[in-house]
Design a protein around this motif. Structure first.
Motif, PDB file in Angstrom:
ATOM      1  N   UNK A 138      57.053 112.889  -8.193  1.00 57.60           N
ATOM      2  CA  UNK A 138      56.580 113.067  -9.573  1.00 57.60           C
ATOM      3  C   UNK A 138      55.091 113.423  -9.653  1.00 57.60           C
ATOM      4  N   UNK A 139      54.401 113.428  -8.522  1.00 53.78           N
ATOM      5  CA  UNK A 139      52.964 113.750  -8.506  1.00 53.78           C
ATOM      6  C   UNK A 139      52.734 115.250  -8.604  1.00 53.78           C
ATOM      7  N   UNK A 140      51.594 115.602  -9.176  1.00 58.10           N
ATOM      8  CA  UNK A 140      51.175 117.007  -9.181  1.00 58.10           C
ATOM      9  C   UNK A 140      50.756 117.379  -7.753  1.00 58.10           C
ATOM     10  N   UNK A 141      50.677 118.654  -7.488  1.00 62.21           N
ATOM     11  CA  UNK A 141      50.276 119.114  -6.159  1.00 62.21           C
ATOM     12  C   UNK A 141      48.875 118.615  -5.817  1.00 62.21           C
ATOM     13  N   UNK A 142      47.953 118.659  -6.765  1.00 62.82           N
ATOM     14  CA  UNK A 142      46.580 118.192  -6.509  1.00 62.82           C
ATOM     15  C   UNK A 142      46.567 116.714  -6.140  1.00 62.82           C
ATOM     16  N   UNK A 143      47.366 115.908  -6.819  1.00 62.58           N
ATOM     17  CA  UNK A 143      47.428 114.470  -6.535  1.00 62.58           C
ATOM     18  C   UNK A 143      48.022 114.227  -5.141  1.00 62.58           C
ATOM     19  N   UNK A 144      49.053 115.010  -4.775  1.00 58.58           N
ATOM     20  CA  UNK A 144      49.653 114.891  -3.443  1.00 58.58           C
ATOM     21  C   UNK A 144      48.611 115.191  -2.358  1.00 58.58           C
ATOM     22  N   UNK A 145      47.808 116.217  -2.576  1.00 58.67           N
ATOM     23  CA  UNK A 145      46.770 116.593  -1.611  1.00 58.67           C
ATOM     24  C   UNK A 145      45.734 115.475  -1.504  1.00 58.67           C
ATOM     25  N   UNK A 146      45.356 114.906  -2.644  1.00 52.15           N
ATOM     26  CA  UNK A 146      44.392 113.805  -2.672  1.00 52.15           C
ATOM     27  C   UNK A 146      44.913 112.594  -1.882  1.00 52.15           C
ATOM     28  N   UNK A 147      46.167 112.232  -2.095  1.00 46.99           N
ATOM     29  CA  UNK A 147      46.781 111.104  -1.379  1.00 46.99           C
ATOM     30  C   UNK A 147      46.866 111.413   0.116  1.00 46.99           C
ATOM     31  N   UNK A 148      47.251 112.638   0.450  1.00 46.04           N
ATOM     32  CA  UNK A 148      47.332 113.052   1.851  1.00 46.04           C
ATOM     33  C   UNK A 148      45.978 112.883   2.545  1.00 46.04           C
ATOM     34  N   UNK A 149      44.911 113.286   1.866  1.00 46.06           N
ATOM     35  CA  UNK A 149      43.569 113.161   2.447  1.00 46.06           C
ATOM     36  C   UNK A 149      43.210 111.694   2.687  1.00 46.06           C
ATOM     37  N   UNK A 150      43.578 110.830   1.766  1.00 46.08           N
ATOM     38  CA  UNK A 150      43.309 109.397   1.922  1.00 46.08           C
ATOM     39  C   UNK A 150      44.008 108.860   3.162  1.00 46.08           C
TER      40      UNK A 150
END
Length: 176
Positions: free
Chosen positions: A157-169
């Motif tokens: 349900x996350x936006x692509x930008x949020x997925x990228x942010x979580x991936x970086x974390x």
């Protein structure tokens, strides 16, 4: 969001997550009526438009299983599907290899089961809702299946930008 995790065997269990917290865990009930009683409260979520999904372990009998035990196993699996359908709860099937793979579990069955139990107990210990609740071999798979389902639903349900942010974390944490 409510996510239900089901290990459908007689030696399995059910785990229910509501708003990121495991609220209930049960050993698999013996009767259909008891199974329905666990799911019945979640019928109310339809009226309030609360998203609800059940992740059920997609399992099968093995050639080494006796005919009688394989049949009983299949019946339980079918009962869960029927009840979820009757309560209009979306079903998503997940094979054991998929929800287990990220956990890096041992190949030996006994060791694997103990590791799953330990991981599930760790999840419960970190939650305030189940202080001092002991995880059993009956409930451990269901707890981790519900966690897998919750994380999958959250990420999808996350936006692509949020997925990228979580991936970086996660990448940053891995490098520490």
């Amino acid at each position: 969001m409510i996510v239900i995790g089901i290990d459908p065997g007689k030696g399995g269990g059910i785990s229910i997550i509501n708003n990121a917290i495991i609220k209930e865990i049960y050993k698999c009930p013996i009767t259909i009526k008891e199974m329905a009683e666990i799911l019945k409260p979640y019928k109310l979520t339809w009226d309030y438009k609360v998203p609800i999904v059940a992740y059920i372990e997609q399992v099968h009998a093995f050639p080494t299983d006796g005919r009688s035990s394989a049949f009983k196993f299949g019946v339980n699996y079918g009962i869960w599907q029927g009840l979820l359908g009757a309560f209009n709860i979306e079903i998503k099937f997940v094979v054991p290899q998929v929800w287990m793979k990220p956990l890096g579990l041992p190949k030996d069955k006994k060791e694997r089961k103990q590791k799953i139990k330990s991981l599930a107990q760790n999840v419960i210990d970190k939650q305030k809702s189940f202080k001092n609740k002991k995880v059993t071999l009956y409930t451990s798979d269901a707890i981790l299946i519900s966690m897998y389902g919750y994380l999958k639903e959250t990420v999808e349900s996350m936006s692509l930008n949020k997925k990228i942010e979580v991936y970086k974390i996660f990448k940053e944490r891995e490098s520490k």
